[in-house]
Scaffold this active site. Structure first.
Site, PDB file in Angstrom:
ATOM      1  N   CYS A  30     -17.874  -6.891   4.520  1.00 53.81           N
ATOM      2  CA  CYS A  30     -17.237  -5.662   4.033  1.00 53.81           C
ATOM      3  C   CYS A  30     -17.463  -5.411   2.540  1.00 53.81           C
ATOM      4  O   CYS A  30     -17.280  -4.289   2.066  1.00 53.81           O
ATOM      5  CB  CYS A  30     -15.749  -5.682   4.341  1.00 53.81           C
ATOM      6  N   HIS A  86     -12.691  -0.368  -0.037  1.00 56.07           N
ATOM      7  CA  HIS A  86     -13.039  -0.668   1.357  1.00 56.07           C
ATOM      8  C   HIS A  86     -11.892  -0.223   2.256  1.00 56.07           C
ATOM      9  O   HIS A  86     -10.718  -0.544   2.000  1.00 56.07           O
ATOM     10  CB  HIS A  86     -13.293  -2.167   1.517  1.00 56.07           C
ATOM     11  N   ASN A  96     -12.361   0.864  10.238  1.00 53.99           N
ATOM     12  CA  ASN A  96     -13.017  -0.093   9.345  1.00 53.99           C
ATOM     13  C   ASN A  96     -14.478  -0.223   9.766  1.00 53.99           C
ATOM     14  O   ASN A  96     -14.781  -0.730  10.843  1.00 53.99           O
ATOM     15  CB  ASN A  96     -12.301  -1.439   9.450  1.00 53.99           C
TER      16      ASN A  96
END
Length: 326
Positions: free
Chosen positions: A111, A252, A282
């Site tokens: 990520c 993020h 996500n």
């Protein structure tokens, strides 16, 4: 010499899966997912590959930058879900776009991947080795998610985002500072296994198919709400800036609770934290560049705006960068 983002792009698969769709797959509820994550829907691949969506996002970035494929000198793809071990996704993108003059390679920091790739491209350009770079974050996480595990399958989506960087002599433009780190000792709280070591010289003779993503959500949450603010403050200190001077915090998009906790710790209002996780979930390395492209195309980024970009994820990896929009 510094770097300037002159083009952004993004691509999301057409298929949208809502929380109500998820209710038909696992024992969960829309209200439960929204309350604990902030996610209402996500885009899921029905055949699109990481390389194909990466190329589509990159094409949009090149169009905005006014560049032809042959002018690209470097391609870095941040991904943790490529279809192939060889060739790398970046080389596949190079082939699709026809960027015949570019050096291409992948980077996997999960990520945090796009931020790490952005920093790597910036370093290459600042040294004078290259004059520009196409930086892409792309994921098809739906293929490594266990669709029977309600604790993880509701979180993730597929997509790609890209940014085109160029060398610039302009002052007060580009990346001012960065802060990066890794905590491999705790890496297994978010993991996904690949092939076993099976060859003619091992006792094990049967290959087990790669596994799915596993995650200790509480540990990841505790890591994020502590480490992200620390990374941001470190990057701001290196840039001689304060949180009050930042116009946009592009984080993020993992969980709305994490973003709210970061905002609270930094004592910054949430209106400085743009989000899109409610629509896309996500997307690992794709979250930051997709969000960056969205707010850029919406006209929310003006020359001189100060941005903080921050990512965190498997590894464990984390980082933050302070960037002045040009």
């Amino acid at each position: 010499m510094n770097t300037k983002i002159t083009g952004t792009g993004s691509f999301l698969p057409e298929k949208i899966v809502t929380n109500f769709d998820m209710e038909k797959l696992v024992d969960t509820q829309d209200a439960w997912i929204r309350e604990r994550t902030g996610i209402a829907s996500r885009h899921i691949s029905t055949g699109e590959t990481v390389s194909s969506i990466a190329a589509k996002a990159a094409k949009e970035a090149l169009l905005m930058a006014g560049k032809q494929p042959g002018e690209v000198e470097m391609i870095i793809v941040a991904t943790c879900s490529p279809e192939m071990l060889l060739p790398c996704c970046a080389c596949q993108v190079q082939s699709i776009l026809g960027c015949s003059n570019a050096v291409a390679f992948d980077l996997n920091a999960a990520c945090s991947g796009f931020l790490f790739a952005l920093n790597a491209a910036t370093a290459y350009i600042k040294t004078g080795l290259y004059k520009n770079a196409l930086v892409i974050g792309a994921e098809v996480l739906s293929k490594i998610v266990d669709w029977t595990d309600r604790s993880t399958c509701v979180l993730f989506g597929d997509g790609a985002g890209a940014a085109f960087l160029e060398a610039t002599e302009e002052e007060n433009i580009g990346m001012l500072s960065l802060s990066q780190g890794s905590d491999g000792a705790r890496g297994m709280v978010l993991a996904c296994e690949d092939r076993d070591v099976v060859n003619p010289f091992t006792e094990k003779k049967e290959q087990i198919l790669p596994g799915y993503v596993t995650m200790n959500g509480q540990e990841v949450y505790k890591f994020a709400v502590r480490q992200v603010p620390a990374s941001i403050l470190d990057a701001l200190n290196k840039a001689n800036l304060t949180v009050e001077e930042i116009d946009h915090f592009v984080l993020h998009q993992a969980n709305i609770r994490i973003i709210e906790a970061v905002a609270k710790r930094l004592k910054v209002p949430m209106d400085k934290f743009p989000t899109n996780l409610e629509r896309v979930g996500n997307m690992s390395s794709a979250t930051i560049p997709v969000l960056l492209d969205e707010i850029n195309r919406a006209g929310k980024l003006k020359k001189g705006d100060k941005l903080v970009m921050s990512g965190f994820g498997a590894g464990l990896t984390y980082g933050a960068g302070v960037y002045i929009w040009g």
